[in-house]
Design an enzyme around this catalytic site. Structure first.
Site, PDB file in Angstrom:
ATOM      1  N   CYS A   2     -97.244  57.607  31.889  1.00 23.23           N
ATOM      2  CA  CYS A   2     -97.870  59.017  32.236  1.00 23.23           C
ATOM      3  C   CYS A   2     -98.882  59.480  30.942  1.00 23.23           C
ATOM      4  O   CYS A   2     -98.404  58.813  29.746  1.00 23.23           O
ATOM      5  CB  CYS A   2     -96.981  59.952  32.654  1.00 23.23           C
ATOM      6  N   ARG A  27    -103.929  56.397  32.376  1.00 21.79           N
ATOM      7  CA  ARG A  27    -102.585  56.246  32.073  1.00 21.79           C
ATOM      8  C   ARG A  27    -101.954  56.682  33.183  1.00 21.79           C
ATOM      9  O   ARG A  27    -100.429  56.427  33.438  1.00 21.79           O
ATOM     10  CB  ARG A  27    -101.887  57.244  30.788  1.00 21.79           C
ATOM     11  N   TRP A  75     -97.916  58.939  36.571  1.00 20.19           N
ATOM     12  CA  TRP A  75     -97.689  57.547  37.179  1.00 20.19           C
ATOM     13  C   TRP A  75     -96.414  57.388  37.570  1.00 20.19           C
ATOM     14  O   TRP A  75     -95.625  57.232  36.905  1.00 20.19           O
ATOM     15  CB  TRP A  75     -98.081  56.306  35.957  1.00 20.19           C
ATOM     16  N   ASN A 101     -92.901  61.576  29.951  1.00 21.88           N
ATOM     17  CA  ASN A 101     -93.193  59.861  30.267  1.00 21.88           C
ATOM     18  C   ASN A 101     -92.102  59.209  29.810  1.00 21.88           C
ATOM     19  O   ASN A 101     -91.451  59.449  28.747  1.00 21.88           O
ATOM     20  CB  ASN A 101     -94.240  59.749  29.299  1.00 21.88           C
ATOM     21  N   GLY A 102     -91.576  58.366  30.893  1.00 23.78           N
ATOM     22  CA  GLY A 102     -90.299  57.630  30.357  1.00 23.78           C
ATOM     23  C   GLY A 102     -89.416  57.699  31.626  1.00 23.78           C
ATOM     24  O   GLY A 102     -89.932  58.168  32.807  1.00 23.78           O
ATOM     25  N   GLU A 512    -106.432  34.293  34.295  1.00 22.87           N
ATOM     26  CA  GLU A 512    -106.877  35.690  34.019  1.00 22.87           C
ATOM     27  C   GLU A 512    -107.745  36.147  35.015  1.00 22.87           C
ATOM     28  O   GLU A 512    -108.103  37.351  35.516  1.00 22.87           O
ATOM     29  CB  GLU A 512    -107.491  35.780  32.566  1.00 22.87           C
ATOM     30  N   GLU A 519    -106.343  42.792  40.539  1.00 15.59           N
ATOM     31  CA  GLU A 519    -105.980  44.313  39.804  1.00 15.59           C
ATOM     32  C   GLU A 519    -106.974  45.033  40.576  1.00 15.59           C
ATOM     33  O   GLU A 519    -106.576  46.393  40.911  1.00 15.59           O
ATOM     34  CB  GLU A 519    -106.132  44.171  38.387  1.00 15.59           C
ATOM     35  N   HIS A 535    -100.064  19.282  44.428  1.00 17.12           N
ATOM     36  CA  HIS A 535     -98.458  19.486  44.747  1.00 17.12           C
ATOM     37  C   HIS A 535     -98.106  20.493  45.698  1.00 17.12           C
ATOM     38  O   HIS A 535     -97.053  21.019  45.289  1.00 17.12           O
ATOM     39  CB  HIS A 535     -98.054  19.559  43.293  1.00 17.12           C
ATOM     40  N   LYS A 634    -102.762  51.979  32.598  1.00 21.00           N
ATOM     41  CA  LYS A 634    -103.199  51.313  31.554  1.00 21.00           C
ATOM     42  C   LYS A 634    -102.182  50.787  30.591  1.00 21.00           C
ATOM     43  O   LYS A 634    -102.046  49.597  30.232  1.00 21.00           O
ATOM     44  CB  LYS A 634    -104.146  52.272  30.666  1.00 21.00           C
TER      45      LYS A 634
END
Length: 639
Positions: A2, A27, A75, A101-102, A512, A519, A535, A634
């Site tokens: 966040c 964020r 977030w 945040n956390g 990538e 994304e 395979h 992010k």
């Protein structure tokens, strides 16, 4: 993951908080909110959704005044995105507000105790439980008359570092310390009280926080982007730091050590560097920044006379570098793909065995590490929780830990034994672009540096260094194909599935490329070694499933072309990234994107750029918000 912003001073806080939140929205953008002190009360405004659609409109219809406030863009972890779960959260009395945040891992047990004590909760979040707990300790200290004990004049005009035994300058700080000694988990938090009109208390463990130093005003943020327009003097808080911030000063204590380590740093970028300028999105701007970011990563690091690369921050002697017998690279997400390229580079050029680990896996399994093994961690933000944990685990076991990071002053940069900065500048787009290319550039230099200490011939080293110097111009040439890439992207924008295939150095770039497409466009995409298709995965190939083939004219060219033929035989559409002058590719591919001719170790950098543009244009064609993809943020600062 966040975003947190705080302000205390003489200016109106609301516009500063709102602008700071806009700069932090990458964020987290599930919801946003602010809490301001006004005439002895805390006024809260918060709303689900992106800032301009939610909080900004709410503040326009219900403005709030005040010279002190905190803000948050979320977030979600605990509790679905909603108005009630948005931050800030209040304690039981409504006189204390918290943004966080956390993750508080033991919040449920604390909540049950508080419920039995008569508390009521309005959200499903762990943060509201923390707010209530701080409120409980605040009332305990006030009822004991602790205010009289803590009215103490402080000697320093700017910074005072306290030991845990000393009493800080206000009751709110003590209450926050009391609460944090009860919680288990990670936090970056800001707290205000209606009864302390000139104070913000902040604390961090695992989630970054920065104090911005002004004149007659001070700031708090989870990311320097939010405050660089106001000040370039900052203090990066360390784990277990608790800071008390007023308009004139700030004080820091540390819950885990006798004294806090406080250092004032200067930001290396300007507010303009974090603007998207003429480009429609930050991601597009950052893709077009890449000629400059590669130049920045190379600047001052090429020693042509010695046919090597030079670094100032590794903090290892030549003898120590020569004694390395194994390197473990730990990273997550896009950085993990860069690590795979690093494995190819270092093993070929320096002949040092390299193992690439997901950072989160490295932390939780007892992998054997030989005596002369070095851990190398990669992180754009320097705050990635898994990667930071890997670094700390290696150091705990007595191994040297080096880092390649972008953000100066970040936690990983401070805690590593040595490292290299990318110098890519602020990266705002959630999907990493220029930081990835900068990481590949730095890894190439590092491989040459280590190789020259062993058996890498000067001639080969110079070839690679000169090839790296040519990369910025080659990227400009690739960017000039933007319009044709846009046409190809639109052609395939309605596909539901993609394969990205490469071999050797381009295999990690296939991973990538698939990640970028997933994304930002939400298309299912898989990256594979081209040789692995037979395979099993080739069973999924049909006329509706395009394959992006990375097939430069390198040592694996003939093998990759044979793999391409298998896809062609099953009528799968093929988009090829091939070397200029390759006439054979036109006969077997539906669309071709040409790469400049280069040395084999350089192709990963060059192949990345068109894949970024390809993903970008597909996402735009599908109407996706490329800078704020759903469910992503992010910097991953929680496990």
């Amino acid at each position: 993951m966040c975003g947190i912003i705080g302000y205390v001073g003489k200016k109106a806080a609301s516009p500063i908080l709102l602008e700071g939140l806009r700069r932090l929205e990458y964020r987290g953008y599930d919801s946003a909110g602010v809490a301001l002190l006004h005439e002895g009360s805390i006024l809260v405004r918060k709303k689900k959704g992106k800032i301009n659609d939610g909080l900004a409109r709410l503040l326009k219809s219900e403005p709030v005044a005040g010279n002190l406030g905190i803000g948050h863009t979320r977030w979600a972890t605990h509790g679905v995105p909603s108005d009630k779960n948005s931050h800030p959260h209040l304690d039981q009395s409504g006189k204390i507000a918290v943004v966080h945040n956390g993750v508080i891992e033991n919040y449920d047990g604390i909540k049950q105790k508080l419920l039995k004590a008569g508390h009521t909760f309005k959200s499903d979040t762990d943060t509201e439980v923390l707010a209530h707990l701080i409120g409980v300790h605040y009332e305990k200290r006030r009822s004991r008359g602790d205010e009289a004990q803590i009215k103490k004049k402080l000697e320093s005009p700017n910074v005072v570092s306290y030991s845990p035994e000393k009493i800080p300058n206000d009751i709110l700080t003590q209450a926050v310390c009391d609460a944090l000694r009860e919680v288990i988990g990670t936090y970056g938090l800001a707290v205000i009280s209606a009864e302390q009109p000139d104070t913000i208390v902040s604390a961090r463990r695992g989630s970054p926080l920065i104090i911005g130093i002004g004149t007659g005003e001070n700031f708090l943020a989870s990311d320097a982007n939010a405050i660089v327009a106001h000040t370039k003097k900052v203090v990066y808080l360390n784990d277990y730091d608790v800071a008390t911030i007023t308009s004139e000063r700030f004080d820091v204590l540390n819950l885990g050590t006798d004294t806090a380590n406080v250092q004032i740093s200067k930001l290396e970028f300007d507010a303009e560097d974090a603007q998207r300028g003429k480009h429609a999105h930050f991601m597009l701007k950052e893709i077009f920044d890449q000629p400059q970011t590669v130049t920045n990563a190379l600047r001052g690091r090429i020693d042509a006379e010695g046919a090597t690369a030079r670094f100032g921050g590794l903090n290892m002697t030549t003898e120590q570098l020569r004694s390395i017998d194994r390197i473990v690279i730990a990273a997550s997400g896009t950085s993990w793909h860069a690590a795979l390229v690093g494995e190819y580079l270092i093993e070929e050029l320096a002949q040092i065995p390299v193992e690439v680990e997901f950072a989160h896996e490295f932390c939780y399994r007892n992998a054997p590490l030989e005596r002369d093994t070095v851990l190398l961690v990669l992180s754009q933000s320097g705050e990635t929780a898994d990667t930071l944990a890997a670094l700390r685990e290696a150091k705990r076991r007595g191994h040297r830990a080096l880092a390649i990071v972008n953000v100066v002053g970040s936690t990983i940069a401070r805690e590593s034994d040595g490292g290299i900065y990318m110098h890519a500048g602020p990266e705002i787009g959630v999907a990493s672009t220029k930081a990835f290319v900068s990481t590949l550039t730095v890894l190439s230099l590092l491989a040459v540096h280590l190789g020259r200490m062993r058996n890498l011939p000067a001639k080969r080293a110079l070839e690679i260094l000169h090839a790296l110097e040519a990369v910025p111009k080659q990227i400009e040439k690739l960017l000039a194909q933007n319009d044709s890439l846009k046409k190809i992207a639109k052609k395939y924008a309605k596909a539901d599935d993609f394969f990205f295939l490469g071999r050797g150095y381009t295999f990690p770039i296939a991973l990538e490329g698939a990640l970028k497409l997933k994304e930002i466009s939400y298309i299912h995409a898989e990256g594979y070694s081209a040789a692995e298709m037979k395979h099993g995965p080739i069973a999924l190939i049909d006329k509706k499933t395009p394959t992006v083939f990375l097939v430069p004219q390198d040592s694996m060219y003939d093998k990759t072309m044979a793999n391409l033929a298998m896809i062609r035989a099953r009528q799968g559409p093929i988009i090829a990234l091939a070397t200029e002058g390759d006439k054979a590719i036109k006969k077997v591919a539906d669309d071709v994107i040409y790469l400049p001719r280069a040395l084999e170790p350089i192709y990963p950098i060059l192949a990345t750029v068109p894949l970024q543009l390809f993903a970008y244009h597909i996402a735009v064609a599908r109407g996706c918000d490329v800078d704020k993809p759903r469910n992503l943020a992010k910097s991953v600062t929680v496990e």
